[in-house]
Design a protein around this motif. Structure first.
Motif, PDB file in Angstrom:
ATOM      1  N   LEU A   1       8.795  -5.402   3.650  1.00  9.69           N
ATOM      2  CA  LEU A   1       9.668  -6.242   3.593  1.00  9.69           C
ATOM      3  C   LEU A   1       9.207  -7.556   3.170  1.00  9.69           C
ATOM      4  O   LEU A   1      10.118  -8.506   2.985  1.00  9.69           O
ATOM      5  CB  LEU A   1      10.097  -6.647   5.223  1.00  9.69           C
TER       6      LEU A   1
ATOM      7  N   ASP B   1      11.023 -10.092   0.547  1.00 10.89           N
ATOM      8  CA  ASP B   1      12.562  -9.689   0.534  1.00 10.89           C
ATOM      9  C   ASP B   1      13.191 -10.945   0.962  1.00 10.89           C
ATOM     10  O   ASP B   1      12.604 -11.800   1.970  1.00 10.89           O
ATOM     11  CB  ASP B   1      12.733  -8.502   1.286  1.00 10.89           C
TER      12      ASP B   1
ATOM     13  N   ALA C   1       9.399 -11.524   5.408  1.00  6.93           N
ATOM     14  CA  ALA C   1      10.690 -11.718   4.632  1.00  6.93           C
ATOM     15  C   ALA C   1      10.993 -13.124   4.718  1.00  6.93           C
ATOM     16  O   ALA C   1      10.559 -14.017   6.047  1.00  6.93           O
ATOM     17  CB  ALA C   1      11.598 -10.799   5.419  1.00  6.93           C
TER      18      ALA C   1
ATOM     19  N   ASP D   1      18.658  -9.065  -0.103  1.00 10.97           N
ATOM     20  CA  ASP D   1      18.181  -7.812  -0.060  1.00 10.97           C
ATOM     21  C   ASP D   1      18.743  -7.102   1.442  1.00 10.97           C
ATOM     22  O   ASP D   1      18.819  -5.822   1.300  1.00 10.97           O
ATOM     23  CB  ASP D   1      16.438  -7.650   0.142  1.00 10.97           C
ATOM     24  N   HIS D   2      18.758  -7.971   2.309  1.00 12.28           N
ATOM     25  CA  HIS D   2      19.270  -7.382   3.556  1.00 12.28           C
ATOM     26  C   HIS D   2      20.068  -8.084   4.245  1.00 12.28           C
ATOM     27  O   HIS D   2      19.834  -9.452   4.763  1.00 12.28           O
ATOM     28  CB  HIS D   2      17.954  -7.178   4.512  1.00 12.28           C
TER      29      HIS D   2
ATOM     30  N   GLY E   1      19.478  -2.462  -1.558  1.00  7.63           N
ATOM     31  CA  GLY E   1      19.277  -3.364  -0.253  1.00  7.63           C
ATOM     32  C   GLY E   1      19.760  -2.702   1.028  1.00  7.63           C
ATOM     33  O   GLY E   1      19.922  -1.324   0.730  1.00  7.63           O
TER      34      GLY E   1
ATOM     35  N   SER F   1      14.183  -1.919   6.253  1.00  8.72           N
ATOM     36  CA  SER F   1      13.218  -1.402   5.312  1.00  8.72           C
ATOM     37  C   SER F   1      13.420  -0.062   4.652  1.00  8.72           C
ATOM     38  O   SER F   1      14.256   0.830   5.109  1.00  8.72           O
ATOM     39  CB  SER F   1      11.887  -1.541   6.008  1.00  8.72           C
TER      40      SER F   1
END
Ligand code: NAP
Length: 261
Positions: A5, A8, A32, A86-87, A135, A239
């Motif tokens: 991660l 990210d 991250a 991304d998340h 993502g 992840s």
């Protein structure tokens, strides 16, 4: 295990305390970039400060998740700050407790906005950025997705709506974006004091001790969860280590939920 991660970017809504903050910490611990969120600026600044020293870069963006414009601004600021997204972890405050027929229309409507629409709007706004590079989304729900809890009518109803949304979006956003949910049992957070007080006030329990025992006394693992344990699960689901997991609602409850599935 390296979750991959690092560098990210993750947005965790409602993360200035409790389970949300634990998710933010777990993601930042993996390197991250994380945007934390909450309504109160001071609480948010304190949360960001508490995450200093993690390998990730953490920023706080204040926004009330019941305000659609504020959600748009939150997502835009995240993308502008870190150059993408991304998340997304959707979390928000839990509902009040009561029996279904004792709840007035205004409270049903407001809780629908709080629990369901805040997640839907966050995901809808973030989806273009998430889809662009591939993502993940993780939604906070509750053990009420798997069994009804007395006096938790609002949670019993709206958490299941989130499971429906989770399954639907797992198909609609595949293969670029994986969508999962976590279903926590009892975790030690500030919210628990509020719930315990509510259940004593409503007369359901005679004392705070009795209410606390009912809340966490029957957990097979013998204790409530540590928020960091939930944060670790969320980081894993976010992840690539969970690359074949989508549309799942994963229980994390010390074994307390009786439902077999
Ligand atoms: N703890 C448990 O045992 C447990 C079990 C199952 C499910 N859950 C669910 O998990 C979620 C988190 O629970 P928790 O125990 O971590 O709660 P918590 O300790 O009360 O944390 C709530 C967080 O949400 C933020 N928040 C509240 N309303 C908001 C809004 N309208 N917009 C933006 N941020 C908002 C709060 O900051 P501000 O007040 O500054 O906005 C705070 O950061 C809840 O939905 C809860 O029902 C918890």
């Amino acid at each position: 295990m390296d979750l991959g991660l690092a560098n990210d970017t993750a947005l965790v809504t409602a993360s200035s305390s409790g389970l949300g903050r634990a998710c933010a910490r777990a993601l930042a611990n993996e390197g991250a970039n994380v945007v934390c969120n909450g309504r109160d600026r001071d609480r948010l600044d304190a949360a960001v400060e508490a995450l200093e020293g993690t390998p990730g870069t953490v920023r706080g963006v204040a926004a009330d998740l019941t305000d659609p414009d504020a959600i748009d601004a939150l997502v835009s600021e995240t993308v502008d700050t870190f150059g993408g997204l991304d998340h997304l972890v959707t979390n928000v405050a839990g509902p009040s407790t009561a029996r279904a027929l004792d709840i007035d229309d205004g409270t049903w409507q407001a809780t629908y906005d709080l629990l369901f629409m805040s997640a839907l709007r966050s995901i809808r706004t973030a989806a273009p950025a998430l889809t662009e590079g591939g993502g993940s989304i993780v939604m906070m729900t509750s053990r009420t997705t798997r069994e009804i809890i007395e006096e938790y009518a609002l949670s019993n109803v709206f958490r299941l709506a989130l499971v429906g949304l989770n399954k639907t979006l797992a198909k609609e956003l595949a293969p670029e974006v994986r969508v999962n949910a976590v279903a926590p049992g009892p975790f030690e957070t500030g919210r628990i004091g509020t719930l315990v007080a509510e259940s004593v006030e409503s007369g359901r329990f005679e004392s705070r001790e009795a209410a606390y025992e009912a809340w966490a006394g029957d957990v097979p693992l013998g204790r409530p969860g540590e928020p960091s344990e939930l944060g670790d699960l969320v980081a894993y689901l976010a992840s690539e280590r969970a690359s074949y997991v989508t549309g799942a609602t994963v229980p994390i409850d010390g074994g307390v939920t009786d439902a077999p599935l």
